[in-house]
Design an enzyme around this catalytic site. Structure first.
Site, mmCIF file in Angstrom:
data_model
loop_
_atom_site.group_PDB
_atom_site.id
_atom_site.type_symbol
_atom_site.label_atom_id
_atom_site.label_comp_id
_atom_site.label_asym_id
_atom_site.label_seq_id
_atom_site.Cartn_x
_atom_site.Cartn_y
_atom_site.Cartn_z
ATOM 1 N N ASN A 90 10.465 -7.597 -6.976
ATOM 2 C CA ASN A 90 10.798 -6.921 -8.153
ATOM 3 C C ASN A 90 12.749 -5.979 -8.305
ATOM 4 O OD1 ASN A 90 10.815 -7.208 -11.001
ATOM 5 N ND2 ASN A 90 8.807 -8.135 -10.644
ATOM 6 N N HIS A 120 10.726 12.691 8.694
ATOM 7 C CA HIS A 120 11.833 13.878 9.448
ATOM 8 C C HIS A 120 10.369 14.612 9.820
ATOM 9 C CE1 HIS A 120 15.732 12.753 8.268
ATOM 10 N NE2 HIS A 120 15.339 12.537 6.937
ATOM 11 N N ALA A 163 -0.725 -0.555 -8.740
ATOM 12 C CA ALA A 163 0.453 0.123 -9.515
ATOM 13 C C ALA A 163 0.010 1.468 -8.437
ATOM 14 C CB ALA A 163 0.451 -0.325 -10.809
ATOM 15 N N LYS A 169 -1.901 5.253 5.029
ATOM 16 C CA LYS A 169 -2.484 4.951 6.337
ATOM 17 C C LYS A 169 -2.855 3.346 5.859
ATOM 18 C CE LYS A 169 -5.428 8.748 7.034
ATOM 19 N NZ LYS A 169 -4.741 9.897 5.789
#
Length: 188
Positions: A90, A120, A163, A169
């Site tokens: 989307n 990072h 949402a 994980k």
């Protein structure tokens, strides 16, 4: 027999940690600039066939006719994105793909989803280092609006991420995950 040196893109896909002062890092900058130009064309395309054409140029392979992408769409390089068939992406999604992003068949991705295969170190002196980790989204998964998927995560087959979730994980197959950070709330 001499070993062939891997280019920086192969090293990134192999999850090699690479400082941004690496002698080959300029190749990434060149690729990013090339992709920026293609992204501009993609995001100004007038139809889905034209979108698929430019997306194919960005990822370096033909995009299946069953795959739909609504623009705008953003990626930094694109050549490390693999898309299956019957994928729906989307509006306003962003994919940082230097570590690799694989999206299998029948995946639905809601608006404003961010997928990053790049990180990072938190250590101040090493932050200017790329830490790539592949993201995999298995068959039939559905990512709701405004989901963020962090490096190294696998979203299991047929799973749903609600949402606004932050996925740091792996997501089990046939499950629903929600919240920040995402947690399993039920099985399907």
């Amino acid at each position: 027999m001499s070993a062939t040196k891997k280019n920086i893109f192969e090293r990134l896909l192999a999850n090699e940690v690479i400082p941004m002062d690496d002698p080959d890092y300029g190749d990434v900058r060149v690729a990013v600039e090339e992709t920026m130009g293609l992204n501009l064309k993609l995001n100004n395309a007038e139809g889905l066939d034209e979108v698929r054409k430019y997306l194919g140029e960005i990822i370096g392979t033909e995009v299946d006719k069953t795959t739909t992408l609504f623009t705008p769409f953003y990626t930094n390089v694109g050549r490390h994105i693999k898309l299956g068939k019957n994928v729906f992406i989307n509006h306003a999604c962003s994919f940082l793909d230097l570590g690799g992003i694989e999206i299998e068949d029948n995946v639905m991705i809601g608006p404003r989803v961010n997928i990053s295969s790049e990180n990072h170190p938190t250590e101040i002196g090493k932050r200017n280092t790329m830490v790539p980790l592949k993201v995999t989204i298995k068959k039939g998964a559905w990512l709701g609006a405004n989901v963020t998927v962090l490096p190294g995560v696998t979203i299991g087959e047929n799973s749903v991420v609600a949402a606004g979730a932050l996925v740091n994980k792996d997501v089990e197959p046939n499950s629903v995950y929600a919240r920040i950070p995402a947690k399993k709330i039920k099985e399907l």
